[in-house]
Design a protein around this motif. Structure first.
Motif, PDB file in Angstrom:
ATOM      1  N   UNK A   7     -13.513  19.959 -20.483  1.00 31.51           N
ATOM      2  CA  UNK A   7     -13.137  19.821 -21.894  1.00 31.51           C
ATOM      3  C   UNK A   7     -14.312  19.315 -22.709  1.00 31.51           C
ATOM      4  N   UNK A   8     -14.124  18.152 -23.358  1.00 27.75           N
ATOM      5  CA  UNK A   8     -15.190  17.587 -24.192  1.00 27.75           C
ATOM      6  C   UNK A   8     -16.023  16.546 -23.435  1.00 27.75           C
ATOM      7  N   UNK A   9     -15.973  16.606 -22.108  1.00 22.41           N
ATOM      8  CA  UNK A   9     -16.702  15.659 -21.264  1.00 22.41           C
ATOM      9  C   UNK A   9     -17.691  16.426 -20.376  1.00 22.41           C
ATOM     10  N   UNK A  10     -18.914  15.930 -20.336  1.00 19.17           N
ATOM     11  CA  UNK A  10     -19.915  16.459 -19.420  1.00 19.17           C
ATOM     12  C   UNK A  10     -20.149  15.422 -18.330  1.00 19.17           C
ATOM     13  N   UNK A  11     -20.067  15.866 -17.086  1.00 19.14           N
ATOM     14  CA  UNK A  11     -20.306  14.985 -15.947  1.00 19.14           C
ATOM     15  C   UNK A  11     -21.632  15.389 -15.327  1.00 19.14           C
ATOM     16  N   UNK A  12     -22.542  14.434 -15.251  1.00 22.06           N
ATOM     17  CA  UNK A  12     -23.858  14.685 -14.682  1.00 22.06           C
ATOM     18  C   UNK A  12     -23.986  13.846 -13.418  1.00 22.06           C
ATOM     19  N   UNK A  31     -30.115  17.886 -26.117  1.00 18.26           N
ATOM     20  CA  UNK A  31     -29.469  18.752 -27.106  1.00 18.26           C
ATOM     21  C   UNK A  31     -28.255  19.478 -26.527  1.00 18.26           C
ATOM     22  N   UNK A  32     -28.228  19.679 -25.214  1.00 16.72           N
ATOM     23  CA  UNK A  32     -27.095  20.349 -24.560  1.00 16.72           C
ATOM     24  C   UNK A  32     -25.889  19.422 -24.401  1.00 16.72           C
ATOM     25  N   UNK A  33     -26.140  18.109 -24.401  1.00 13.59           N
ATOM     26  CA  UNK A  33     -25.086  17.142 -24.074  1.00 13.59           C
ATOM     27  C   UNK A  33     -24.636  16.295 -25.256  1.00 13.59           C
ATOM     28  N   UNK A  34     -25.371  16.320 -26.345  1.00 12.93           N
ATOM     29  CA  UNK A  34     -25.132  15.359 -27.422  1.00 12.93           C
ATOM     30  C   UNK A  34     -23.747  15.458 -28.057  1.00 12.93           C
ATOM     31  N   UNK A  35     -23.077  16.589 -27.950  1.00 13.28           N
ATOM     32  CA  UNK A  35     -21.762  16.738 -28.565  1.00 13.28           C
ATOM     33  C   UNK A  35     -20.609  16.471 -27.606  1.00 13.28           C
ATOM     34  N   UNK A  36     -20.917  15.999 -26.415  1.00 24.39           N
ATOM     35  CA  UNK A  36     -19.912  15.734 -25.396  1.00 24.39           C
ATOM     36  C   UNK A  36     -19.936  14.257 -25.007  1.00 24.39           C
ATOM     37  N   UNK A  37     -18.805  13.758 -24.537  1.00 23.63           N
ATOM     38  CA  UNK A  37     -18.800  12.445 -23.890  1.00 23.63           C
ATOM     39  C   UNK A  37     -19.531  12.641 -22.566  1.00 23.63           C
ATOM     40  N   UNK A  73     -20.859   5.911 -13.482  1.00 22.36           N
ATOM     41  CA  UNK A  73     -19.951   5.707 -12.355  1.00 22.36           C
ATOM     42  C   UNK A  73     -20.780   5.409 -11.108  1.00 22.36           C
ATOM     43  N   UNK A  74     -20.514   4.233 -10.535  1.00 25.18           N
ATOM     44  CA  UNK A  74     -21.159   3.869  -9.277  1.00 25.18           C
ATOM     45  C   UNK A  74     -20.365   2.759  -8.609  1.00 25.18           C
ATOM     46  N   UNK A  75     -20.137   2.931  -7.340  1.00 27.49           N
ATOM     47  CA  UNK A  75     -19.498   1.862  -6.578  1.00 27.49           C
ATOM     48  C   UNK A  75     -20.545   1.080  -5.785  1.00 27.49           C
ATOM     49  N   UNK A  76     -21.821   1.321  -6.074  1.00 23.85           N
ATOM     50  CA  UNK A  76     -22.927   0.681  -5.357  1.00 23.85           C
ATOM     51  C   UNK A  76     -23.557  -0.464  -6.148  1.00 23.85           C
ATOM     52  N   UNK A  77     -22.962  -0.840  -7.283  1.00 20.77           N
ATOM     53  CA  UNK A  77     -23.548  -1.893  -8.115  1.00 20.77           C
ATOM     54  C   UNK A  77     -22.625  -3.103  -8.146  1.00 20.77           C
TER      55      UNK A  77
END
Length: 110
Positions: A7-12, A31-37, A73-77
């Motif tokens: 949807x309106x979310x980008x996961x990297x 510029x590819x990600x600026x319009x997404x959460x 997102x990290x479970x290592x911190x």
């Protein structure tokens, strides 16, 4: 770098490179990600230090000032060590919850 859209979310996600390399890669293609959460998954990196998370601070501030959510997102911190200026959660589900809450806050004018 693995990129997924929901949807309106980008996961990297990052597999092997350092946090600094990931930040540089995201900034170059921002510029590819600026319009997404944005959700940044660092789950595949074994050892994540406070300094690694701080690498994302400038990017997070830029993105959040444009009224978009930025969640790591990290479970290592150690979550108690994380600065208040950046959102870090241990699971992807919690990242989605944060984005939903922030959307509600933006809709209410906060």
């Amino acid at each position: 770098m693995i990129i997924d859209r929901d949807g309106n979310i980008t996961i990297i996600a990052q597999e092997k490179a350092s946090a600094k390399t990931l930040v540089n890669n995201i900034e170059q293609a921002y510029h590819k990600y600026k319009n997404y959460h944005l959700i940044i998954r660092l789950s595949s990196l074994e050892k994540i230090k406070l300094e690694d998370v701080i690498e994302f601070l400038r990017l997070s501030n830029t993105h959040r000032s444009a009224k978009k959510s930025f969640v790591i997102v990290s479970d290592q911190v150690n979550l108690d060590e994380m600065p208040d200026e950046i959102v870090v959660v241990p699971t992807l589900h919690e990242a989605y919850d944060i984005i939903e809450m922030e959307d509600i806050e933006r809709d209410l004018g906060f």
